[in-house]
Design a protein around this motif. Structure first.
Motif, short mmCIF file in Angstrom:
data_model
loop_
_atom_site.label_atom_id
_atom_site.label_comp_id
_atom_site.label_asym_id
_atom_site.label_seq_id
_atom_site.Cartn_x
_atom_site.Cartn_y
_atom_site.Cartn_z
N GLY A 12 8.38 8.26 7.25
CA GLY A 12 7.02 7.93 7.68
C GLY A 12 6.84 7.98 9.18
O GLY A 12 5.83 7.54 9.70
N LEU A 59 -9.28 5.34 -0.26
CA LEU A 59 -9.08 6.74 -0.61
C LEU A 59 -10.38 7.48 -0.98
O LEU A 59 -10.55 8.63 -0.59
CB LEU A 59 -8.05 6.86 -1.74
CG LEU A 59 -6.59 6.74 -1.26
CD1 LEU A 59 -5.65 6.77 -2.44
CD2 LEU A 59 -6.24 7.85 -0.30
N SER A 66 1.71 8.60 9.19
CA SER A 66 1.42 7.50 8.25
C SER A 66 0.24 7.82 7.32
O SER A 66 0.18 7.32 6.21
CB SER A 66 1.12 6.22 9.03
OG SER A 66 0.16 6.48 10.04
N LEU A 116 -5.43 1.35 -0.47
CA LEU A 116 -5.62 2.29 -1.58
C LEU A 116 -7.10 2.51 -1.86
O LEU A 116 -7.52 3.61 -2.26
CB LEU A 116 -4.93 1.70 -2.83
CG LEU A 116 -4.29 2.70 -3.77
CD1 LEU A 116 -3.28 3.55 -3.03
CD2 LEU A 116 -3.62 1.97 -4.91
N PHE A 161 0.70 -1.06 7.59
CA PHE A 161 -0.36 -0.96 6.58
C PHE A 161 -1.39 0.05 7.07
O PHE A 161 -2.46 -0.31 7.56
CB PHE A 161 -1.02 -2.33 6.36
CG PHE A 161 -1.88 -2.40 5.16
CD1 PHE A 161 -1.34 -2.78 3.93
CD2 PHE A 161 -3.22 -2.07 5.21
CE1 PHE A 161 -2.13 -2.85 2.81
CE2 PHE A 161 -4.01 -2.14 4.08
CZ PHE A 161 -3.46 -2.52 2.87
N PRO A 162 -1.10 1.33 7.01
CA PRO A 162 -1.99 2.33 7.62
C PRO A 162 -3.38 2.37 6.97
O PRO A 162 -4.37 2.54 7.67
CB PRO A 162 -1.24 3.64 7.42
CG PRO A 162 -0.22 3.37 6.37
CD PRO A 162 0.09 1.93 6.42
N PHE A 163 -3.43 2.21 5.67
CA PHE A 163 -4.74 2.27 5.00
C PHE A 163 -4.59 1.61 3.64
O PHE A 163 -3.49 1.48 3.10
CB PHE A 163 -5.24 3.69 4.84
CG PHE A 163 -4.29 4.54 4.04
CD1 PHE A 163 -4.47 4.70 2.68
CD2 PHE A 163 -3.20 5.17 4.65
CE1 PHE A 163 -3.59 5.46 1.95
CE2 PHE A 163 -2.33 5.92 3.92
CZ PHE A 163 -2.51 6.07 2.55
N THR A 211 3.04 3.82 1.36
CA THR A 211 3.77 4.16 2.59
C THR A 211 4.96 5.03 2.23
O THR A 211 5.12 5.43 1.08
CB THR A 211 4.27 2.89 3.30
OG1 THR A 211 4.93 2.08 2.33
CG2 THR A 211 3.16 2.14 3.96
N TYR A 269 -6.32 -6.69 7.14
CA TYR A 269 -6.02 -5.42 7.76
C TYR A 269 -7.34 -4.71 8.03
O TYR A 269 -7.93 -4.13 7.12
CB TYR A 269 -5.16 -4.56 6.84
CG TYR A 269 -3.77 -5.10 6.61
CD1 TYR A 269 -2.84 -5.12 7.65
CD2 TYR A 269 -3.38 -5.56 5.38
CE1 TYR A 269 -1.56 -5.60 7.45
CE2 TYR A 269 -2.09 -6.05 5.17
CZ TYR A 269 -1.19 -6.07 6.21
OH TYR A 269 0.08 -6.55 6.01
N THR A 282 0.87 -1.19 0.00
CA THR A 282 0.00 0.00 0.00
C THR A 282 0.90 1.23 0.00
O THR A 282 2.13 1.11 -0.04
CB THR A 282 -0.93 0.00 1.22
OG1 THR A 282 -1.83 1.10 1.10
CG2 THR A 282 -0.14 0.14 2.51
#
Lengths: 878, 878
Positions: free
Chosen positions: A520, B315, B523, B312, B308-310, A297, B486, A295
């Motif tokens: 980050g 968005l 992040s 794609l 893995f903050p978010f 980052t 996630y 993803t």
């Protein structure tokens, strides 16, 4: 436009001849070019307009409804396409693609080298050959390619962008050729594995993209031709350049502001953020789509613990890193300049390198790659790691010097490169820092597209790591005393060091933000900020920034910043630095004065005053305007007209006895002739004069006796002798293109006499473009304020007036001198001998008038130089 | 300085009288005050100088060596103390302490309320009383205290700082009284638990600190008196204000730049960073020393996962948050303005509130605290949480709506407040958002020191959380498809929402940076940036920023920004918006013209042209200068001198027969008298004139017949009748202070005649301060460029010239009108009817001269108004 081709080629050739372009005074050159470019632009727009008029004529026959509909659709499209955000999105998209492709190619290049090196592990000599030849070939190709295609693509590009954003037009810096040269040259240069960066060139590439996109969009018409808008877009482009290079939108915007601007318009802020964010987003999304990442980052993600990033007592160590980085940064800038100056000064080296211009890059590359050869010296400095790999390992959150003994740690992945069976990890780090330091300083002088940010960043990280590892060895269980043990994180020190050293070299604070976005993690914000500020404080007091240093080396027209402690700047006044001997023309002057003024000076603009006595400033006129005025007055068409008139008068004189009634009609004809030279087809054809010994033009007044001794080069080329002194570059073309059917029967002596007569006429300023409000300062304006105004408005010069009367002029040059003078000789005021006398005077008005008279007398008594000025002869020789 | 006391008190009283100061036209007021302040400053510096001279005289007797040593030590100290960084460190330290103390007091206040509320849990009614009374008392005290001590302390302070940094001097905004009122008022207001913020007031407090510190440091002499330096320091102070409020140095600098500046000098950058970093550091170190924290970390630390903050695919949800926040932000600004305007318009309410000025704050507080009463409606909107607590819970990294059912989640700590046995967590969040939204908009209209940033930030976080929880409920296992699960992090959405909404309300992008620094995690950089930019795009196209809205409400003198799509600004020229009817004086004018010009207009400066025919601009003169010229010519001392001369002439006439040789001596005396009025002690004492019916001053030329009908108010006050029209404020004091021993024997008629005669004399500009280079524009300068120049240089007005000839003037007012006009009526050009005609003209010079003549004719034929202008009468009534 077409006529410029050969001219350009000649210039380019001339540029290629000089090694690295350092010997050229770009400043003067850029200014002259700027004037020319602007003129040609105007000419083109006139041509465009006439073409559209033709089209309208042609289309008149078609159906009107259909046309209106088309026009409306077109207008709608244009209004949509013309929006800023479309432009910015396109720019961001383009730059992200370029950045990704360049990165991809670089990665392939580096992999290829590794593969070659790895495949030949049977023979060390072959291995060495492969290791060395590969970068030498790539760098040589890059240098050669750039030199041939566009020498402007060499180097970082940030100094040039700084100059361009200041309002100076640098020739050829924003063309498609430069774009191609820069992208391909950069890819090859970085693919070679030399310690070079991509960030500076990317600022330039983004600006190139913006300029080209702007040109492309202007095909749709609209607002893309506005100059101030273009500057705004270029500023946004610089942000995009940094943003998509590091995937750091915020840091990119801030860095580009700090590096390129003196005053930043906050209303342009959103442009930079918008474009840089979009660009960074696309850049990272491409990585996700290419399955490089799971993803979006950070580029160099760190994994430091969040709950207790550092102890308060570690702050002194961070401060030490900051201060040491400040000294290191200054040293780097100094070293870089020293190398350039050394090569320039050594005439023998310089001469040799000028001939074999690809030898220098090859030699430097050979030296650097020999030293990094992994089985050789490279084993002691992690030579086999690429720049990216070393940065990743340096930012690792594990401690290498666990328990003080480096060997016990299990190195995995690339970190193994730092491990050496005989040598301590500390020695490896020190060697890495020292070697990379001079290698980077040397490598950035190679004439290929390259930046210095990334190498410096890596060196800083290594230095931080060194301090961090030392701390970890010193306090194996951390410093924190109560409760849980928090061991020291050397990776955090590396982050701090990287930000501090790159901040010191570039004189920016925003490297801190770039670091957070690159890693980050923002947990080390306070140490990083403290170190960066300390590094800046030290570096700024020792040396200019790397970009300012390059600006000085390249002699680009730029105004230096006021230093940190600029107390004395509040005390220097404009009157102390201004040039009192102003070149000016009066409203009622004759062409002779104009000619003299043009001969004696070579300023871009001249002041127009009411009378020489009142000296009231009315405006300023561009040199080119005055030249065209003079050429109109002395040019061939006017002389031909004079001949025609004289002939008509003679004719009339003959016919006046026979037919006195036709007098008014002949007058009418002569009237017509005055305004319709090109359509007139009179056929006076007297015998062609035998070429006589010509007179030297009347205006070289110093030597009247010399006149009859000179011989003309060609009898045809007698159109305006006096003009020759002014227009050294191809006045022939102009003279020849109009009606050649009219024979010129004047002798050189007659021409000189005629010119003398013409020069005594009063100048008619009616068709002359006058800037009615040139920027004015008062004598008491402080240097500080003058600097502010000059940099705010991007001025080139300003007139100093006192109650409307012109008393002096200040140009960038004087300002630069004053600032640099007072920066080096701290506390010493830059004041001419008269200044103190002036201060003691009571009222201003009397002093001024006497000084004005002095000025005027000096002006009058000054003897005129015999030849045109050196700068003009330079131009001629080009 | 001492004389201003009563004046100031009167003004303050006047200010206190008006509700919220909204009814006053601060702009005009501020300008007049600025001129006065500057003058008094000059006076003081003269006094200082004379004092030091006295000291030197006194010290002459002491031993020279000792003195030299002392002076050197002093100089060294001053040069050290005078350094910028010492000032910035002191400022940072001071502000960190203030911020920490304020936070501490607020925490105590809030704890006290909770304790009271908790202790009375036996009786709901008593509990309610305690819950409601506490904030009402605090807010009422805060409102009353601020009103009494310094009404300038009310509100955010950012709009005022924006105006001050623009170069306008706002009276009393930077005094110690205001500082005390702001700090104490803010502490009480925030201690009440109302939805108010501390960030705006902290910008003001930091500026106050800087101004006071500057004043304090100037005791040590040095450079602290320089105006441009003070502005630089104020800019740095704004950064410190935000920086130490959120412990966000980078965000603070950027936010303060975006909010207060139009053009930012990059060379001031380091000042802001240095001071803000130091301040934030000390602020956080205080927390560590106070054992609140283990080490330096972020204020609202989050613990989102790093790897893995978010995804794609999340968005679009973030973009939705951004767009919705944009609309929300615009709505908030609109709502806030609507409330103010509603209260102002409703005459009955307004009148009532003006009388009972503490009632409005009390009523609003009562309403808000009643609705948040935890056992009442507050249970559905987490009413018992303080602002800080709600923010902490909203940024929590756990999902509340686990498995879609809110009840199953084990709420711990403060998060329990969001749980309600009957109601879903979504309903709680929606209610919280809706209620807090209008409450915050209402609360920020209370006349106490308060900001709106923090409440908006919390609302944004709640909105983001709402979207995040919805997403979590929709995709319980996250969106990511391949491999590991996630789950969605609603806390990340809260971060995005907070940044987006606060960005939309303030029209800034740097809220993104503030969010990263507040949470300590970066992040989510790309979602945050995207949301903030979208929110800005939407909000900026709908409403001005909150600060600009307040500037308009308060009618502060400020130049609006050019809008986003400002294509049409490139097409408007200065000639279309300038005022052609310029008030000017000529170099050879007589005092009568001066008087007329001063009577008819009330501009701060007047143009000085050569002659009315040539109209060549020579400079500009301040109104005050002209007034003093006129008062010198018509004032009592000159008249007394005239009387003396007349008497001497009479005497001489009598003695000329007896002693004709003394003539030249008497001439010498009269010459002396002319220049030494104050030292002269002649004792002509004719009989005091019997008060007659006075004539109306000669200059009210419109009604000569009216003259004998008026009656003077006092017979003593006959010093310069014509002057009275100009100096409405206490001209008596001036007239009375000089030699009263000389008797004034002129009748009113004689005075009027004498004045008439005096007015016909030609003006002597010798001792008049003339600004020889007022800013000039050309008619073809575009609106865009004009705006840039005005905001760059902080101009108030600029003259429009054409080849040195004055043809018009543009002031801030015209510019503001043109910008606002073209912003609301998009695409419509603001052009006078003549503009299109002007464009069709071919050559410029002819057009200009005819227009000049027109202008001149109009000028001549214009009838003069009979009374002085309204603004002056306003001043009189104050």
């Amino acid at each position: 436009m077409a006529g410029d081709g050969s001219d350009q080629r000649a210039l380019q050739y001339e540029q290629t001849l000089m090694y690295g372009r350092y010997t050229q005074d770009l400043g003067v050159y850029a200014k002259e070019e700027a004037a020319r470019l602007r003129e040609s632009g105007q000419r083109r727009s006139v041509a465009d307009r006439s073409r559209t008029l033709d089209l309208l004529e042609y289309e008149k026959g078609r159906c009107a409804k259909c046309r209106i509909c088309t026009v409306r659709c077109q207008k709608f499209l244009i209004s949509r396409v013309g929006e800023d955000w479309i432009f910015l999105i396109l720019l961001g998209l383009l730059m992200a693609l370029v950045s990704w492709v360049v990165d991809f190619c670089i990665a392939i290049c580096l992999q290829a080298q590794k593969w070659m090196y790895g495949g030949l592990d049977s023979n060390v000599f072959l291995q060495y050959l492969a290791w060395v030849t590969y970068p030498v070939v790539l760098i040589t190709f890059s240098a050669g390619f750039t030199q041939i295609l566009a020498p402007q693509a060499v180097g970082s590009g940030i100094p040039e962008m700084k100059t361009i954003l200041r309002g100076v037009v640098l020739k050829e810096y924003l063309t498609f050729k430069t774009f191609v040269a820069k992208v391909i040259g950069l890819t090859c240069a970085l693919g070679s594995g030399m310690p070079l960066g991509k960030e500076g060139p990317f600022v330039h590439i983004a600006s190139l993209c913006a300029a080209l996109l702007s040109k492309f969009m202007s095909l749709f018409g609209g607002i893309y031709e506005n100059e101030s808008r273009n500057i705004e877009m270029l500023a946004a482009a610089c942000a995009v350049g940094v943003g998509c290079c590091f995937a750091a939108p915020i840091g990119g915007v801030l860095f580009s502001i700090e590096v390129t601007s003196t005053f930043f318009a906050v209303r342009n802020y959103w442009r930079g953020f918008f474009a840089a964010t979009f660009s960074a987003f696309i850049f990272r999304v491409l990585a996700v789509w290419n399955r490089d990442e799971e993803t979006i980052t950070a580029l160099f993600k760190t994994r430091f613990r969040l709950d207790f990033p550092f102890d308060l007592q570690e702050l002194p160590a961070f401060a030490v890193i900051g201060i040491a980085s400040g000294f290191g940064g200054a040293l780097f800038v100094y070293l870089n300049r020293l190398i350039v100056q050394f090569i320039r000064k050594q005439k023998a080296i310089n001469k040799f390198l000028m001939k074999k211009r690809l030898l220098y890059p090859a030699l430097v590359t050979l030296l650097v790659s020999t030293l990094t050869f992994p089985p050789g010296f490279g084993q002691f400095m992690a030579g086999k790691l690429t720049q990216k790999e070393s940065l990743v390992t340096l930012l690792d959150n594990r401690t290498w010097a666990k328990q003080g003994i480096a060997e016990e740690f299990d190195y995995i992945g690339h970190s193994q490169a730092w491990k050496h069976p005989q040598v301590n990890v500390f020695v490896t780090l020190v060697l890495f820092i020292v070697m990379k330091f001079w290698m980077s300083a040397l490598a950035t002088t190679i004439p290929v597209p390259c930046g210095a940010f990334m190498p410096v960043f890596v060196i800083g990280a290594a230095f931080g790591r060194l301090v961090g590892e030392s701390m970890a060895a010193w306090f194996p269980d951390g410093i924190h005393t109560d409760g849980t043990i928090y061991p020291i994180v050397p990776g955090g020190y590396a982050v701090v060091g990287a930000a501090a050293l790159s901040g010191a070299v570039t004189h920016t604070v925003s490297t801190a933000v770039i670091v957070f976005e690159l890693t980050g993690q923002i947990s080390h914000i306070l140490p990083v900020m403290i170190a960066v500020i300390l590094a800046n404080a030290v570096a700024q007091s020792l040396q200019p920034s790397l970009y300012d240093s390059i600006i000085r080396i390249k002699k680009l027209p730029y105004l230096p910043e006021l230093g940190w402690g600029h107390h004395e700047k509040y005390n220097i006044r404009v009157e102390d630095i201004m040039v009192r001997d102003v070149r000016y023309i009066t409203l009622n002057c004759c062409y002779r004065d104009l000619h003299n003024v043009l001969l004696t000076g070579h300023l871009k603009t001249l002041a127009l005053v009411e009378t020489a006595e009142s000296m009231i400033l009315l405006g300023s006129i561009e040199r080119a305007q005055l030249q065209s005025l003079l050429s109109q007055q002395l040019g061939r068409p006017r002389r031909l007209e004079y001949i025609r008139e004289r002939a008509a008068a003679e004719k009339k004189l003959m016919s006046v006895v026979s037919n006195p009634g036709s007098e008014d009609e002949s007058q009418r004809i002569s009237q017509e002739v005055r305004f319709q030279i090109s359509t007139d087809e009179s056929s006076f054809s007297p015998t062609r004069p035998v070429p006589q010994k010509p007179l030297k033009p009347a205006l070289k007044r110093s030597s009247v006796v010399e006149r009859p001794t000179e011989i003309p080069n060609s009898p045809v080329d007698n159109s305006g002798i006096a003009l020759k002194n002014l227009f050294c570059a191809s006045p022939d073309a102009e003279g020849l293109e109009d009606d050649a059917d009219l024979e010129d029967d004047m002798t050189i002596r007659e021409i000189a006499e005629w010119e003398e007569k013409q020069l005594d006429e009063q100048v008619n300023f009616n068709n002359c473009k006058i800037d009615p409000a040139p920027f004015q300062l008062v004598e008491r304006t402080s240097l500080h304020k003058t600097h502010t105004i000059f940099s705010l408005l991007g001025l080139d010069h300003a007139y100093v007036t006192s109650i409307g009367r012109l008393i002096g002029v200040v140009s960038l040059k004087e300002l630069r001198k004053a600032i640099e003078g007072s920066v080096t000789v701290k506390g010493v005021k830059v004041r001419p001998p008269l200044a103190s006398f002036r201060d003691s005077g009571t009222s201003s008005s009397e002093n001024e008038t006497t000084e004005l008279h002095k000025l005027w007398d000096r002006h009058k008594s000054m003897s005129l130089p015999r030849e045109h000025t050196p700068s003009e002869s330079d131009e001629k020789s080009q």
